[in-house]
Write a protein that holds these residues in place. Structure first.
Motif, PDB file in Angstrom:
ATOM      1  N   UNK A 156      25.808 -61.125  27.982  1.00  0.00           N
ATOM      2  CA  UNK A 156      26.366 -60.878  26.658  1.00  0.00           C
ATOM      3  C   UNK A 156      26.371 -59.405  26.314  1.00  0.00           C
ATOM      4  N   UNK A 157      25.320 -58.696  26.677  1.00  0.00           N
ATOM      5  CA  UNK A 157      25.245 -57.258  26.427  1.00  0.00           C
ATOM      6  C   UNK A 157      26.323 -56.524  27.227  1.00  0.00           C
ATOM      7  N   UNK A 158      26.528 -56.927  28.474  1.00  0.00           N
ATOM      8  CA  UNK A 158      27.553 -56.295  29.306  1.00  0.00           C
ATOM      9  C   UNK A 158      28.944 -56.522  28.726  1.00  0.00           C
ATOM     10  N   UNK A 159      29.181 -57.729  28.194  1.00  0.00           N
ATOM     11  CA  UNK A 159      30.483 -58.023  27.595  1.00  0.00           C
ATOM     12  C   UNK A 159      30.705 -57.170  26.354  1.00  0.00           C
ATOM     13  N   UNK A 160      29.683 -57.043  25.511  1.00  0.00           N
ATOM     14  CA  UNK A 160      29.804 -56.207  24.315  1.00  0.00           C
ATOM     15  C   UNK A 160      30.095 -54.759  24.678  1.00  0.00           C
ATOM     16  N   UNK A 161      29.439 -54.260  25.714  1.00  0.00           N
ATOM     17  CA  UNK A 161      29.683 -52.886  26.162  1.00  0.00           C
ATOM     18  C   UNK A 161      31.123 -52.723  26.633  1.00  0.00           C
ATOM     19  N   UNK A 162      31.640 -53.724  27.341  1.00  0.00           N
ATOM     20  CA  UNK A 162      33.011 -53.650  27.849  1.00  0.00           C
ATOM     21  C   UNK A 162      34.049 -53.715  26.732  1.00  0.00           C
ATOM     22  N   UNK A 163      33.677 -54.244  25.570  1.00  0.00           N
ATOM     23  CA  UNK A 163      34.618 -54.387  24.469  1.00  0.00           C
ATOM     24  C   UNK A 163      34.764 -53.116  23.638  1.00  0.00           C
ATOM     25  N   UNK A 164      33.896 -52.130  23.833  1.00  0.00           N
ATOM     26  CA  UNK A 164      33.940 -50.919  23.014  1.00  0.00           C
ATOM     27  C   UNK A 164      35.276 -50.199  23.160  1.00  0.00           C
ATOM     28  N   UNK A 165      35.702 -49.966  24.390  1.00  0.00           N
ATOM     29  CA  UNK A 165      36.960 -49.257  24.629  1.00  0.00           C
ATOM     30  C   UNK A 165      38.164 -49.972  24.045  1.00  0.00           C
ATOM     31  N   UNK A 166      38.374 -51.264  24.381  1.00  0.00           N
ATOM     32  CA  UNK A 166      39.510 -51.971  23.790  1.00  0.00           C
ATOM     33  C   UNK A 166      39.495 -51.989  22.270  1.00  0.00           C
ATOM     34  N   UNK A 167      38.313 -52.143  21.651  1.00  0.00           N
ATOM     35  CA  UNK A 167      38.238 -52.181  20.195  1.00  0.00           C
ATOM     36  C   UNK A 167      38.612 -50.839  19.566  1.00  0.00           C
ATOM     37  N   UNK A 202      31.161 -42.892  21.702  1.00  0.00           N
ATOM     38  CA  UNK A 202      30.801 -44.310  21.763  1.00  0.00           C
ATOM     39  C   UNK A 202      30.723 -44.845  23.184  1.00  0.00           C
ATOM     40  N   UNK A 203      31.574 -44.341  24.085  1.00  0.00           N
ATOM     41  CA  UNK A 203      31.562 -44.825  25.462  1.00  0.00           C
ATOM     42  C   UNK A 203      30.231 -44.602  26.158  1.00  0.00           C
ATOM     43  N   UNK A 204      29.786 -43.332  26.297  1.00  0.00           N
ATOM     44  CA  UNK A 204      28.485 -43.088  26.939  1.00  0.00           C
ATOM     45  C   UNK A 204      27.314 -43.700  26.171  1.00  0.00           C
ATOM     46  N   UNK A 205      27.391 -43.674  24.825  1.00  0.00           N
ATOM     47  CA  UNK A 205      26.297 -44.229  24.030  1.00  0.00           C
ATOM     48  C   UNK A 205      26.176 -45.736  24.255  1.00  0.00           C
ATOM     49  N   UNK A 206      27.296 -46.433  24.238  1.00  0.00           N
ATOM     50  CA  UNK A 206      27.276 -47.880  24.457  1.00  0.00           C
ATOM     51  C   UNK A 206      26.772 -48.217  25.855  1.00  0.00           C
ATOM     52  N   UNK A 264      19.836 -49.895  28.856  1.00  0.00           N
ATOM     53  CA  UNK A 264      18.451 -50.047  28.416  1.00  0.00           C
ATOM     54  C   UNK A 264      18.156 -51.485  27.995  1.00  0.00           C
ATOM     55  N   UNK A 265      19.077 -52.090  27.230  1.00  0.00           N
ATOM     56  CA  UNK A 265      18.858 -53.455  26.770  1.00  0.00           C
ATOM     57  C   UNK A 265      18.839 -54.434  27.935  1.00  0.00           C
ATOM     58  N   UNK A 266      19.707 -54.216  28.908  1.00  0.00           N
ATOM     59  CA  UNK A 266      19.735 -55.093  30.081  1.00  0.00           C
ATOM     60  C   UNK A 266      18.441 -54.978  30.866  1.00  0.00           C
ATOM     61  N   UNK A 267      17.945 -53.748  31.013  1.00  0.00           N
ATOM     62  CA  UNK A 267      16.685 -53.546  31.737  1.00  0.00           C
ATOM     63  C   UNK A 267      15.510 -54.156  30.981  1.00  0.00           C
ATOM     64  N   UNK A 268      15.532 -54.072  29.640  1.00  0.00           N
ATOM     65  CA  UNK A 268      14.436 -54.628  28.843  1.00  0.00           C
ATOM     66  C   UNK A 268      14.389 -56.146  28.917  1.00  0.00           C
ATOM     67  N   UNK A 269      15.551 -56.773  29.136  1.00  0.00           N
ATOM     68  CA  UNK A 269      15.613 -58.227  29.199  1.00  0.00           C
ATOM     69  C   UNK A 269      15.479 -58.772  30.610  1.00  0.00           C
ATOM     70  N   UNK A 270      15.265 -57.879  31.575  1.00  0.00           N
ATOM     71  CA  UNK A 270      15.139 -58.327  32.965  1.00  0.00           C
ATOM     72  C   UNK A 270      13.894 -59.199  33.115  1.00  0.00           C
ATOM     73  N   UNK A 271      14.020 -60.334  33.792  1.00  0.00           N
ATOM     74  CA  UNK A 271      12.843 -61.197  33.980  1.00  0.00           C
ATOM     75  C   UNK A 271      11.790 -60.507  34.834  1.00  0.00           C
TER      76      UNK A 271
END
Length: 225
Positions: free
Chosen positions: A159-170, A197-201, A207-214
């Motif tokens: 979900x985080x990866x999808x949100x990141x990918x939506x920044x440019x189109x939005x 927004x691109x680099x920040x997102x 970071x969020x993906x790494x924090x949620x890594x099992x």
């Protein structure tokens, strides 16, 4: 009917990769067609050259050149993660390539001084770029799926990866109502948001993906002898 599979070292893989690389290169080359050769008197000074709409045309050329080059880089990185190419990946690449090929056409509308401030040319260009970005994201997610055995992602991480990918189109789609409210030239400034927004997102998503890594399972303590 089974899907066609092309292994990395096969000629089919190389031909598919070469075909798509050629499309991006050809699309970059087509951008030069949007530059009209100025008359002889325009070459007398820089001011005279800019007065013949060369500045607007070069601006449109530069934007689309950077965009298409970025698309090629993303596509190359995605394909490089695959050990095989199947018919599904080829179909998605064809869709993305078709949208990229259309960019030189929509660039004409935003780089001509007589139409650059109209909302419709900017809207067509923004929708074109947003659709190409979404197609490229699907290719990237497919590449990640192939690599998931080595680097599995949870549903929240996806979900985080999808949100990141939506920044440019939005950002590009968000410039459309701005164009209809204040004009196409004003709406182009919205695209500058991607510089921040691109680099920040991407950084926040990483970071969020790494924090949620099992966490890896703990190894059992050896029994004392």
């Amino acid at each position: 009917m089974g899907r066609d599979l092309y292994q990395r070292e096969s000629s089919g893989y190389d031909r598919a990769l070469g075909f798509f690389d050629a499309i991006y290169g050809f699309s970059l080359t087509l951008l030069i067609a949007n530059l009209d050769a100025p008359p002889a008197e325009a070459w007398q000074s820089l001011d005279a050259l800019l007065a013949h709409d060369v500045g607007n045309q070069l601006f449109g050329f530069l934007i689309s050149f950077v965009v298409i080059a970025a698309f090629w880089r993303v596509n190359h990185r995605a394909i490089d993660r695959l050990s095989t190419i199947d018919s599904r990946v080829i179909l998605m690449n064809i869709i993305a390539a078709g949208l990229v090929i259309f960019i030189p056409f929509t660039t004409q509308g935003i780089s001509d001084s007589e139409t650059s401030d109209l909302p419709l040319p900017l809207a067509l260009y923004a929708v074109n770029i947003a659709a190409a970005m979404l197609a490229q994201s699907v290719i990237m997610f497919t590449a990640r799926r192939y690599d998931e055995a080595a680097h599995p992602l949870t549903a929240r991480q996806w979900g985080i990866q999808v949100l990141d990918a939506m920044v440019g189109p939005l950002v590009f789609l968000g410039s459309v109502p701005v164009a209809y409210a204040w004009g196409g030239d004003t709406a182009k400034f919205c695209w500058l948001l991607l510089i921040v927004l691109g680099p920040l997102s991407a950084r926040l998503a990483q970071r969020a993906t790494a924090a949620l890594a099992p966490e890896p399972p703990l190894e059992a303590e050896p029994l004392a002898s």
